[in-house]
Design an enzyme around this catalytic site. Structure first.
Site, mmCIF file in Angstrom:
data_model
loop_
_atom_site.group_PDB
_atom_site.id
_atom_site.type_symbol
_atom_site.label_atom_id
_atom_site.label_comp_id
_atom_site.label_asym_id
_atom_site.label_seq_id
_atom_site.Cartn_x
_atom_site.Cartn_y
_atom_site.Cartn_z
ATOM 1 N N CYS A 237 0.849 -1.187 0.000
ATOM 2 C CA CYS A 237 0.000 0.000 0.000
ATOM 3 C C CYS A 237 0.883 1.235 0.000
ATOM 4 C CB CYS A 237 -0.956 0.088 1.187
ATOM 5 S SG CYS A 237 -2.083 -1.289 1.302
ATOM 6 N N ARG B 205 3.716 -0.380 -5.038
ATOM 7 C CA ARG B 205 3.463 -0.935 -3.705
ATOM 8 C C ARG B 205 2.171 -1.735 -3.629
ATOM 9 N NH1 ARG B 205 6.747 2.069 0.015
ATOM 10 N NH2 ARG B 205 5.524 1.280 1.728
ATOM 11 N N TRP C 72 -2.639 -2.829 -1.616
ATOM 12 C CA TRP C 72 -2.345 -4.258 -1.742
ATOM 13 C C TRP C 72 -3.167 -4.920 -0.644
ATOM 14 C CZ3 TRP C 72 -0.028 -8.165 1.278
ATOM 15 C CH2 TRP C 72 0.278 -9.336 0.562
ATOM 16 N N ASN D 102 -1.357 2.233 5.502
ATOM 17 C CA ASN D 102 -0.488 1.164 5.009
ATOM 18 C C ASN D 102 -0.049 0.364 6.229
ATOM 19 O OD1 ASN D 102 1.606 -0.380 3.877
ATOM 20 N ND2 ASN D 102 3.093 1.276 4.135
ATOM 21 N N GLY D 103 -0.301 -0.946 6.230
ATOM 22 C CA GLY D 103 0.106 -1.758 7.378
ATOM 23 C C GLY D 103 -1.055 -2.596 7.881
ATOM 24 N N GLU E 135 16.461 -18.450 -8.078
ATOM 25 C CA GLU E 135 16.108 -17.103 -8.542
ATOM 26 C C GLU E 135 15.401 -17.182 -9.903
ATOM 27 O OE1 GLU E 135 15.732 -14.262 -7.533
ATOM 28 O OE2 GLU E 135 16.121 -12.812 -9.106
ATOM 29 N N LYS F 98 11.618 -15.840 -10.555
ATOM 30 C CA LYS F 98 11.294 -14.837 -11.582
ATOM 31 C C LYS F 98 10.194 -15.372 -12.497
ATOM 32 C CE LYS F 98 12.800 -12.030 -10.227
ATOM 33 N NZ LYS F 98 13.785 -11.764 -9.222
ATOM 34 N N GLU G 285 6.766 -15.535 -10.743
ATOM 35 C CA GLU G 285 6.078 -14.294 -10.371
ATOM 36 C C GLU G 285 5.590 -13.488 -11.567
ATOM 37 O OE1 GLU G 285 9.990 -11.763 -8.816
ATOM 38 O OE2 GLU G 285 8.111 -11.476 -7.792
ATOM 39 N N HIS H 198 16.771 -37.748 -5.557
ATOM 40 C CA HIS H 198 16.172 -38.093 -4.265
ATOM 41 C C HIS H 198 14.673 -37.816 -4.247
ATOM 42 C CE1 HIS H 198 20.085 -38.929 -2.620
ATOM 43 N NE2 HIS H 198 20.521 -37.796 -3.151
ATOM 44 N N LYS I 196 5.610 -4.522 -4.740
ATOM 45 C CA LYS I 196 7.066 -4.410 -4.740
ATOM 46 C C LYS I 196 7.637 -4.420 -3.332
ATOM 47 C CE LYS I 196 11.047 -3.568 -6.647
ATOM 48 N NZ LYS I 196 11.666 -4.726 -7.304
HETATM 49 O O1 M6R Z 1 12.858 -5.154 -0.837
HETATM 50 P P1 M6R Z 1 13.388 -6.515 -0.517
HETATM 51 O O2 M6R Z 1 14.648 -6.841 -1.245
HETATM 52 O O3 M6R Z 1 13.531 -6.740 0.958
HETATM 53 O O4 M6R Z 1 12.270 -7.509 -1.036
HETATM 54 C C1 M6R Z 1 12.384 -8.880 -0.814
HETATM 55 C C2 M6R Z 1 11.429 -9.646 -1.672
HETATM 56 O O5 M6R Z 1 10.100 -9.256 -1.404
HETATM 57 C C3 M6R Z 1 11.693 -9.449 -3.170
HETATM 58 O O6 M6R Z 1 12.998 -9.794 -3.495
HETATM 59 C C4 M6R Z 1 10.724 -10.286 -4.007
HETATM 60 O O7 M6R Z 1 10.958 -11.638 -3.808
HETATM 61 C C5 M6R Z 1 10.847 -9.908 -5.478
HETATM 62 N N1 M6R Z 1 9.548 -9.624 -6.021
HETATM 63 C C6 M6R Z 1 11.474 -10.954 -6.316
HETATM 64 O O8 M6R Z 1 11.550 -10.604 -7.655
#
Ligand code: M6R
Length: 605
Positions: free
Chosen positions: A2, A27, A74, A98-99, A478, A482, A485, A501, A600
């Site tokens: 948010c 956000r 969000w 926000n929160g 990673e 990616k 998401e 395994h 984000k």
């Molecule tokens: O702002 P941060 O690096 O602490 O965020 C951590 C994760 O939320 C962030 O890396 C998230 O996994 C990304 N969307 C990955 O692409």
């Protein structure tokens, strides 16, 4: 999660708030809304989905006024709907938040008993109902806001707007970031300085527990004990805070393309008179450390996972690594000679921040590696190492990852020197290799057309498997993150040796398996695991260098990366992992920069 904004302006504020919300949309984008005061009357507009829906609504139903608050959501409590969208309103008060208000159920029950009728499923509505209740009891807006804040448990940043009060916004920060912007006869508030970057570069960051009274003449700030207090005014670099796609189709595309330049300039900003020409914060003490604790979330966690190999290899330093949301709920054994490193792009991730606060009293030093040096995580650390990546807007983290790796590599090498595990020559040689990373990353980016073609097949897959060994295992994780998401394809990553395994049962002719394997010390072993996949008709895409591709023999699909020193392989192999996700998402027509359900900055636990 948010984003909130507030403006006490000299002109109509709706366009200004909309513009600020645009910069906060990273956000959250489940809904958006604005409330203003016009001729003393409070009014609001709210729309589900992205900000564009709110802008469209406001074309037909404009909102007048020179004072207002705005929100991009969000969803946490209650799904995306107009009723759940902020600003929430009760009587003469509107609130953006926000929160999470943790005691909202008890407050809601209490207020309902007193006759309040709720129109949403949100925790936020309890705030506005409480404030309205206090106003009805005869408190002034400032008293009502203060009384309300005292009743709230949880983490939040919020802003109140009161009917009849054209020159007043009250805001508060507890656990979630909030900053105040100073204009000429205007005042602003925002979740971050980027939101305010088109209005002002003069920013005051509220501290934990602060609340503030804004009028057009300025701001009065109070601490958690209600003592009036002064917080420094900082001048931000407005050019850096400004965000645009610079001709790219998506922020993610721009941010991937920026990587060589960013790594180059970040390295330059660490250049100096220190050993090997590198300056790191004075006081960083790896010599006495008996253990390193590394904590992060998501992509930043995978950067830490790579760094664990480096700290062990170069510095002989034991590393304990955990995901922030898990770390705090164990009983981690902490010691006075431990050094703790927290990695976060935003510097606001609630889980990481909470882990930092948990650790801080028990360890020798708290070091943070962040992209936002004014963030909460940075400000609560003993030492801050900025990654200098510039604003990252695409939800999928790309340039922050490679920049985090670069800074963590510098730290690991410095630790190696401090602990006498690396000779000056070895240290200098590794630094030279690091300095070559931007050029190799640029070469990896040049493979984009080939990657686009390869992803035509991937885009049709239901599941994808990534494999890697050693530092390529976190890269595989990673790559899978990616892909999940932004393309919504189910993807998993395994340490290549772990395949037999269990996960090997998944392999069939329909499963694409992406193998990340530079020709390093583990290459042979990874290739053996790849053969096991091919023997079961798995559709392998091998990503390796010239020697690796030569020695691996025939594979269904391959992608050649430049031949690079081991220390920069994770940064270089991050590029195909990012581009694969990006082009697969484009083929599937998903929303690359704002994928569903995500935000984000994850400022709730
Ligand atoms: O702002 P941060 O690096 O602490 O965020 C951590 C994760 O939320 C962030 O890396 C998230 O996994 C990304 N969307 C990955 O692409």
């Amino acid at each position: 999660m948010c984003g909130i904004v507030g403006v006490l302006g000299r002109h109509e504020v709706s366009p200004i708030i909309l513009d600020a919300l645009k910069r906060l949309e990273y956000r959250g984008y489940d809904s958006a809304g604005i409330a203003t005061i016009h001729m003393g009357a409070l009014d609001r507009r709210r729309a589900v989905g992205k900000l564009i829906n709110l802008s469209d609504l406001m074309v037909h139903e404009p909102l007048r006024g020179r004072s207002g608050i705005g929100h991009t959501r969000w969803a946490t409590h209650g799904g995306p709907s107009v009723a759940n969208a902020h600003p929430h309103r009760a009587g003469r008060v509107a609130v953006v938040h926000n929160g999470i208000i943790e005691n909202f159920r008890a407050l809601r029950a209490e207020l309902a008993e007193k006759g309040a009728s709720f129109t949403s499923e949100t925790d936020t509505e309890t705030i506005v109902q409480l404030a309205s209740h206090y106003l009805d009891e005869g408190l002034t807006p400032v008293q009502a806001a203060r009384a309300t804040l005292k009743r709230l448990d949880g983490a939040f940043a919020l802003a109140f707007l009161f009917e009849g009060e054209e020159d007043l916004i009250i805001c508060a920060r507890r656990g979630s970031p909030l900053c105040i912007g100073h204009g000429e006869g205007e005042m602003y508030l925002g979740s971050d300085a980027i939101a305010l970057s088109e209005m002002t570069n003069r920013i005051t960051y509220l501290e934990e527990g602060d609340w503030a009274i804004l009028t057009r003449n300025g701001v009065q700030i109070f601490d958690a004990e209600d003592h009036q207090t002064a917080r420094p005014l900082t001048q931000i670099n407005a050019a850096q805070a400004r965000v645009d796609k610079s001709g790219h189709r998506h922020f993610m595309a721009k941010e991937m393309a920026e990587q060589p330049a960013i790594l180059q300039s970040a390295m330059a900003s660490y250049s100096g008179v220190g050993e090997g020409g590198i300056d790191l914060p004075e006081g960083l003490d790896f010599a006495r450390a008996d253990r390193l604790i590394m904590v992060a979330c998501g992509t930043a966690y995978y950067a830490c996972q790579v760094a664990k190999y480096w700290f062990e290899q170069f510095a002989g330093l034991p590393v304990e690594l955990d995901i922030a949301s898990e770390f705090r709920y164990r009983a981690p054994v902490l010691g006075p000679e431990n050094v703790a490193i927290f990695v976060s792009q935003s510097g606001e991730t609630a889980d990481t921040l909470a882990a930092l606060r948990h650790v801080k009293p028990h360890v020798a030093q708290v070091v943070s590696v962040v992209n936002v040096p004014t963030s909460s995580i940075a400000r609560e650390s003993d030492m801050v190492l900025p990654i200098h990546a510039g604003p990252e807007i695409g939800v999928a983290s790309t340039k922050a990852f490679t920049a985090q790796l670069q800074v963590l590599a510098l730290l690991a090498l410095r630790a190696g020197r401090a602990r006498g595990k690396l000779t000056p020559e070895e240290y200098a040689a590794r630094l030279d290799e690091l300095r070559a990373a931007p050029g190799f990353i640029a070469q990896a980016l040049d493979r984009e057309d080939e990657i686009r073609r390869l992803t035509e097949i991937l885009a049709k897959a239901r599941d994808v498997l990534f494999l890697g060994r050693g530092v390529m295992f976190p890269l595989a994780l990673e790559g899978a993150l990616k892909l999940k998401e932004i393309s919504y394809i189910h993807a998993e990553a395994y340490a290549a040796g772990e395949l037999k395994h269990g996960p090997i049962a998944l392999i069939d002719k329909d499963l694409p398996v992406i193998v990340l394997a530079p020709h390093d010390a583990l290459f042979e072993k990874t290739v053996s695991n790849m053969q096991e996949v091919m023997a079961r008709q798995g559709k392998v895409l091998l990503i390796s260098d010239a020697k690796g591709l030569r020695e691996a023999g025939e594979v269904p699909y391959s992608l050649q990366m430049p031949t690079v020193p081991d220390i920069i392989a994770p940064m270089v192999y991050a590029v195909p992992a990012q581009l694969i996700a990006y082009h697969t998402a484009l083929h599937r027509g998903t929303d690359v920069d704002q994928p569903r359900n995500l935000a984000k900055s994850v400022t709730v636990e």
